[in-house]
Design an enzyme around this catalytic site. Structure first.
Site, mmCIF file in Angstrom:
data_model
loop_
_atom_site.group_PDB
_atom_site.id
_atom_site.type_symbol
_atom_site.label_atom_id
_atom_site.label_comp_id
_atom_site.label_asym_id
_atom_site.label_seq_id
_atom_site.Cartn_x
_atom_site.Cartn_y
_atom_site.Cartn_z
ATOM 1 C CG ASP A 116 -2.609 -0.474 -2.958
ATOM 2 O OD1 ASP A 116 -2.433 0.615 -2.378
ATOM 3 O OD2 ASP A 116 -3.394 -1.339 -2.544
ATOM 4 C CG ASP A 134 -5.985 0.937 -1.754
ATOM 5 O OD1 ASP A 134 -5.060 1.753 -1.543
ATOM 6 O OD2 ASP A 134 -6.096 -0.154 -1.154
ATOM 7 N NE ARG A 135 -4.055 3.896 2.731
ATOM 8 C CZ ARG A 135 -3.725 4.053 4.001
ATOM 9 N NH1 ARG A 135 -3.264 5.218 4.411
ATOM 10 N NH2 ARG A 135 -3.837 3.075 4.866
ATOM 11 C CE LYS A 153 -7.716 2.076 1.272
ATOM 12 N NZ LYS A 153 -7.530 0.921 2.147
ATOM 13 C CB SER A 210 -0.950 -0.041 1.186
ATOM 14 O OG SER A 210 -1.838 1.022 1.130
ATOM 15 C CG HIS A 211 0.055 3.765 3.215
ATOM 16 N ND1 HIS A 211 -0.791 2.690 3.332
ATOM 17 C CD2 HIS A 211 0.460 4.058 4.466
ATOM 18 C CE1 HIS A 211 -0.902 2.358 4.590
ATOM 19 N NE2 HIS A 211 -0.155 3.175 5.308
ATOM 20 C CG ASP A 227 -2.432 4.021 -1.798
ATOM 21 O OD1 ASP A 227 -3.107 3.976 -2.845
ATOM 22 O OD2 ASP A 227 -2.473 3.138 -0.930
ATOM 23 N NE ARG A 276 -3.718 3.549 12.266
ATOM 24 C CZ ARG A 276 -2.598 3.721 11.576
ATOM 25 N NH1 ARG A 276 -1.831 4.775 11.816
ATOM 26 N NH2 ARG A 276 -2.226 2.838 10.657
HETATM 27 C C1 G16 Z 1 -5.659 -0.714 4.944
HETATM 28 C C2 G16 Z 1 -7.089 -1.156 4.984
HETATM 29 C C3 G16 Z 1 -7.972 -0.031 5.420
HETATM 30 C C4 G16 Z 1 -7.501 0.539 6.752
HETATM 31 C C5 G16 Z 1 -6.040 0.945 6.625
HETATM 32 C C6 G16 Z 1 -5.441 1.386 7.947
HETATM 33 O O1 G16 Z 1 -5.494 0.238 3.935
HETATM 34 O O2 G16 Z 1 -7.525 -1.612 3.724
HETATM 35 O O3 G16 Z 1 -9.280 -0.520 5.524
HETATM 36 O O4 G16 Z 1 -8.254 1.643 7.101
HETATM 37 O O5 G16 Z 1 -5.284 -0.148 6.180
HETATM 38 O O6 G16 Z 1 -5.443 0.329 8.836
HETATM 39 P P1 G16 Z 1 -4.712 0.391 10.237
HETATM 40 O O7 G16 Z 1 -5.327 1.565 10.961
HETATM 41 O O8 G16 Z 1 -5.035 -0.936 10.870
HETATM 42 O O9 G16 Z 1 -3.256 0.629 9.991
HETATM 43 P P2 G16 Z 1 -4.285 0.191 2.931
HETATM 44 O O10 G16 Z 1 -4.499 1.334 1.991
HETATM 45 O O11 G16 Z 1 -3.062 0.342 3.803
HETATM 46 O O12 G16 Z 1 -4.376 -1.156 2.295
#
Ligand code: G16
Length: 545
Positions: free
Chosen positions: A281, A283-284, A378, A114-115, A279, A498
């Protein structure tokens, strides 16, 4: 093609987190068969895979191509009939979701962290999406983990590497492998949802302008083709458009800190109408107007309130959903529209059943994620196109749209404070202590707030009745405010604690205040209740959003 069955031993740490198995890249590089074990564990849990279609791709980060070659060979050895692989090994997460749905695939494997940054010292990840196109729900991820703990062998085809860069079809002992254009199916879907004619007119006439920062990640080719190609935005409207294995040394996280170049442009003298970033991949998303940042929670609320302006949503919304820590701004819109609003645990996988059952049309999260029933992930570029459609159809600036929204619904001031990479034990101890305090909180007064309720969030899926517990400490306050504490499920180092803080402001004269100042009392209360500073020895959060 010869199939080999090779011996292996379990790795103890293959439990998927919020979104798949995410680890330091080195874990994949230095542990032989780390990837193979997890992939075989997934395949072992899919009993009906023979002859089925599997979608494969990733965000292009370091190790993407090599890992894909291994997965292709393992998928062939495990009996899949058709493999659809993104050209160059690329597929954004939402595009993969769409392909799974469109081609009735059994599922797909997406390689991404992801990010998180990429490279040998960065992160790598692997996630499985099921036949609805969405992230594997918990009953799958738990099964993958259980299987990974007893695995003793994996199957792999012995063959040359596939040329990932040339479009076309390969016939391999009865199986078909197709290298497909990663963008075209997705672009076609976007054109069905949004008013491309009107958007093209606005962009080519110069009435509206856009800057999209692809952050050297997977959305570059998508944004180039759609924004500059199909919609006629001037060349250069998409910046950092070429996907790179190390994201150009950057952190592909679309927020005010990491999308520096975009943010400077949007707060500068020649800012375009709309600024956006996605981001690793794809999705963000982050949305900016001229000198104005739209929080992800407000973005979700605004999209819900303005959905009728986009052709794909003109018929109205069935319902909306947000993750528990996401602000309640969208709840007010749902009330006004007379539609249900569901509150789910963090993780896109929890929206899947609601979307499949037709209970919701839009959903989103505070973590820069928004999406709809068009796919089961997303979708960053979708959100940007949605905003562009709304800006074009309303003829208004982003800031005006948001401020008008606040005047109508009131404003949910919102912030998230992250304490990253703290020792895991400390993170769990803070959460345990907060959990112990829960029974004594209701009725207690804290400065100008009184605790109305406090719990450890648990969710009963309204579609299949499954129950998910321990999803974050929630303290509800009067006048309307919330404090939420949870540990991230996506970090790869220690724990990330968090804190989410939110306060509702209905007074129309108090809608333009500084968020951190307005929430100062809540921030202090959260720090006192959790004692996070003393217990971590930190002066303050690592990241504030
Ligand atoms: C993933 C999940 C999201 C979640 C995010 C943060 O996003 O797909 O649903 O909100 O992680 O999660 P956490 O608060 O547990 O770090 P991504 O974009 O990182 O795949």
């Amino acid at each position: 093609m010869r199939i080999e069955v090779r011996q292996t031993r379990p790795y103890p740490d293959q439990k998927p987190g919020t979104s798949g198995l995410r680890k330091k890249t080195r874990v994949f590089l230095e542990n032989p068969t780390y990837l193979e074990n997890f992939v075989q564990a997934i395949f072992d849990c899919l009993p009906d895979k023979a002859g089925k279609t599997l979608v494969l791709g990733g965000d292009g980060r370091y190790h993407n191509r090599k890992a894909l070659q291994t997965i292709i060979k393992m998928a062939l050895a495990n009996g899949f009939g058709t493999l659809l692989v993104g050209q160059g090994g690329l597929l954004s997460t939402p595009a993969a979701s769409h392909l799974i749905r469109k081609y009735h695939a059994l599922g797909g494997i997406i390689l991404s962290a992801s990010h998180n940054p990429g490279g040998p010292d960065g992160d790598f990840g692997i996630k499985y999406n099921i036949d609805n196109g969405g992230p594997a729900p918990e009953k799958y991820t738990e099964a993958f983990y259980r299987r990974s703990q007893e695995i003793s062998e994996y199957r792999i085809a012995v063959m040359d590497d596939i040329d990932l860069d040339t479009l076309g079809e390969h016939q391999l002992d009865g199986a078909t492998l197709r290298i497909i254009d990663p963008v075209s199916d997705y672009a076609e879907l976007m054109a069905q949802l949004f008013d491309f004619d009107r958007m093209r007119q606005a962009l080519t006439s110069g009435k509206v302008s856009i800057c999209f920062d692809a952050m050297h990640a997977v959305t570059g080719p998508y944004a180039k083709r759609i924004l500059e190609g199909q919609l006629g935005a001037p060349q250069g409207s998409v910046i950092n458009a070429v996907p790179l294995e190390d994201f150009g040394g950057g952190h592909p996280d679309p927020n005010l800190t990491y999308a520096r170049e975009l943010v400077e442009k949007m707060y500068g003298p020649d800012a375009p109408t709309l600024g956006a970033a996605s981001d690793g991949d794809g999705d963000r998303n982050m949305i900016l107007g001229r000198g104005f940042f739209v929080t992800p929670s407000d973005s979700l609320a605004l999209l819900a309130a303005n959905a009728h302006r986009a052709p794909g949503y003109r018929a109205g919304l069935r319902g909306v959903a947000r993750s528990m820590p996401t602000s309640r701004a969208v709840d007010r819109v749902a009330d006004a529209l007379g539609i249900p609003c569901y509150e789910t645990p963090t993780g896109w996988k929890f929206f899947g059943n609601l979307l499949d059952a037709g209970k919701i049309t839009l959903c989103g999260e505070e973590s820069f994620g928004t999406g709809s029933d068009h796919v089961r992930e997303k979708d960053g570029l979708w959100a940007v196109l949605f905003w562009l459609n709304i800006v074009v159809a309303s003829g208004q600036e982003v800031a005006t749209l948001v401020k008008d929204h606040w005047r109508r619904f009131g404003r949910n001031y919102y912030t998230r404070h992250d304490y990253e990479a703290i020792p895991s034990d400390t993170g769990h101890a803070i959460m345990d202590d907060l959990r112990r305090k829960l029974p004594e909180l209701p009725g207690q007064r804290f400065g100008s707030f009184t605790a109305r309720a406090a719990d450890d969030f648990s969710y009963t899926d309204p579609v299949d009745g499954s129950v998910t517990t321990g999803q974050g400490i929630r303290i509800l306050l009067e006048p309307e405010a919330r404090l939420i504490f949870r540990l991230s499920g996506t970090g790869t180092e220690g724990a990330t604690f968090r804190i989410y803080m939110e306060r509702y402001e209905p007074d129309p004269t108090r809608l333009d205040l500084d968020t951190q100042e307005t929430l100062a009392e809540l921030i202090e209360l959260a720090e006192t209740l959790s004692q996070v500073k003393q217990r971590t020895g930190r002066d303050g959060p690592t990241v504030i959003t």
